[in-house]
Design an enzyme around this catalytic site. Structure first.
Site, short mmCIF file in Angstrom:
data_model
loop_
_atom_site.label_atom_id
_atom_site.label_comp_id
_atom_site.label_asym_id
_atom_site.label_seq_id
_atom_site.Cartn_x
_atom_site.Cartn_y
_atom_site.Cartn_z
N GLY A 28 0.87 -1.03 0.03
CA GLY A 28 0.05 0.08 0.12
C GLY A 28 0.87 1.09 -0.02
O GLY A 28 2.05 1.14 -0.03
N TYR A 29 0.15 2.52 0.06
CA TYR A 29 1.03 3.57 -0.23
C TYR A 29 0.55 4.40 0.91
O TYR A 29 -0.70 4.77 1.11
CB TYR A 29 0.71 4.27 -1.72
CG TYR A 29 1.29 3.44 -2.74
CD1 TYR A 29 2.51 3.62 -3.16
CD2 TYR A 29 0.68 2.32 -3.06
CE1 TYR A 29 3.09 2.88 -4.06
CE2 TYR A 29 0.77 1.39 -4.09
CZ TYR A 29 2.41 1.57 -4.59
OH TYR A 29 2.91 0.72 -5.19
N LEU A 30 1.60 5.16 1.53
CA LEU A 30 1.49 6.27 2.34
C LEU A 30 1.43 7.62 1.65
O LEU A 30 0.99 8.72 1.92
CB LEU A 30 2.58 6.50 3.24
CG LEU A 30 2.87 5.17 4.29
CD1 LEU A 30 4.07 5.09 4.89
CD2 LEU A 30 1.65 5.11 5.43
N LEU A 81 -3.28 4.63 2.10
CA LEU A 81 -4.35 5.25 1.30
C LEU A 81 -5.11 4.04 0.48
O LEU A 81 -4.65 3.16 -0.01
CB LEU A 81 -3.73 6.05 0.31
CG LEU A 81 -2.55 7.39 0.65
CD1 LEU A 81 -1.88 7.62 -0.33
CD2 LEU A 81 -3.82 8.42 1.36
N ASN A 143 1.58 0.76 -9.96
CA ASN A 143 0.80 0.40 -8.69
C ASN A 143 0.42 1.14 -7.81
O ASN A 143 -0.88 1.36 -7.25
CB ASN A 143 1.69 -0.64 -7.97
CG ASN A 143 1.98 -1.95 -8.36
OD1 ASN A 143 1.76 -3.12 -7.83
ND2 ASN A 143 2.99 -2.02 -9.69
#
Lengths: 159, 159
Positions: A28-30, A81, A143
């Site tokens: 996932g992404y911060l 997020l 991604n």
């Protein structure tokens, strides 16, 4: 500066299957902006934190750090997020290069891409016959984009 | 989950000066949102990457990793949002607690704050006489806010 130079392609057939063992990835992404991404990844039993800079051609700055698995899992579960990316990665050696085939699941099920990491932008690449159209410059396949707009919701794609 | 619990105060006099050696800090943010921050810091000759979650009371999740100094400096110089924070930190022991006095320079010159890290939210704190008004809940004093809106531009502040 550590630099990632890679090309990305769609996979057009099942010819790669059985050529390598897969590892389950959850990420996932911060932060997922055009100029910078901060990614949390669990790959098998390892946790990583990866910062990438803006794409320049097919290269971008990349800084990757191994972090405790439990902390990576906590950040995935509580801080990232949007949706998480789930995929299985198969690393397949072909003619001295390593092809990374990512078979997505979850909201991106149906998408299979192959990436090859290069020494420099001009390095020649011979694609195996299961590799199809190049999508290196197509942001939809990042991604970080698939978190916001998963393949399953694309009109012409997985729908 | 690693948790940071701290209280922050303005410093109202120079009584703290001379009580500790200072270390120069330079830091910036890859992400500075209410729900998550990703901070790059150079403290003396060490580099750190720190992820913090949303503030809950005076606590928040915090994950901190030591990273190569050169990589931290590159990220500060090339990837961070807005202005960088420059400050000197003095760690002053008082009655069994460590007070971290941050004296800002650059665009935040004139601002001096003191933070004290606690075991839990209810721990009693006796403030030294150079410690003034508490600003724990005031987002303007968050370092992530000072990047976007530095103290020198505050109307009632350093202006």
């Amino acid at each position: 500066m550590p630099q990632e130079v890679e090309r990305k392609f769609l996979v057009q057939s099942d010819g790669w299957r059985g050529l390598a063992e897969g590892t389950v990835y959850r990420q996932g992404y911060l932060c997922a902006e055009p100029g910078r991404t901060v990614r949390v990844r669990v790959a098998g039993d390892r946790g990583y934190l990866t910062i990438k800079g803006p794409t320049q051609g097919i290269g971008r700055a990349e800084y990757e750090y191994l972090i405790p698995l439990a902390e990576a899992e906590e950040m995935l579960d509580t801080l990232c997020l949007g949706a998480l990316i789930e995929k299985t990665r198969y690393c397949i050696p072909v003619d001295g290069l390593i092809w990374e085939v990512d078979e997505f699941s979850g909201e991106n099920a149906g998408l299979v891409v192959a990436e090859v990491e290069l020494e420099d932008e001009n390095q020649a690449v011979t694609c195996p016959d299961w590799v199809g159209e190049e999508v290196s410059g197509d942001v939809r396949y990042y991604n970080a984009s698939l978190v916001r707009c998963p393949f399953g919701e694309w009109e012409e794609g997985g729908g």
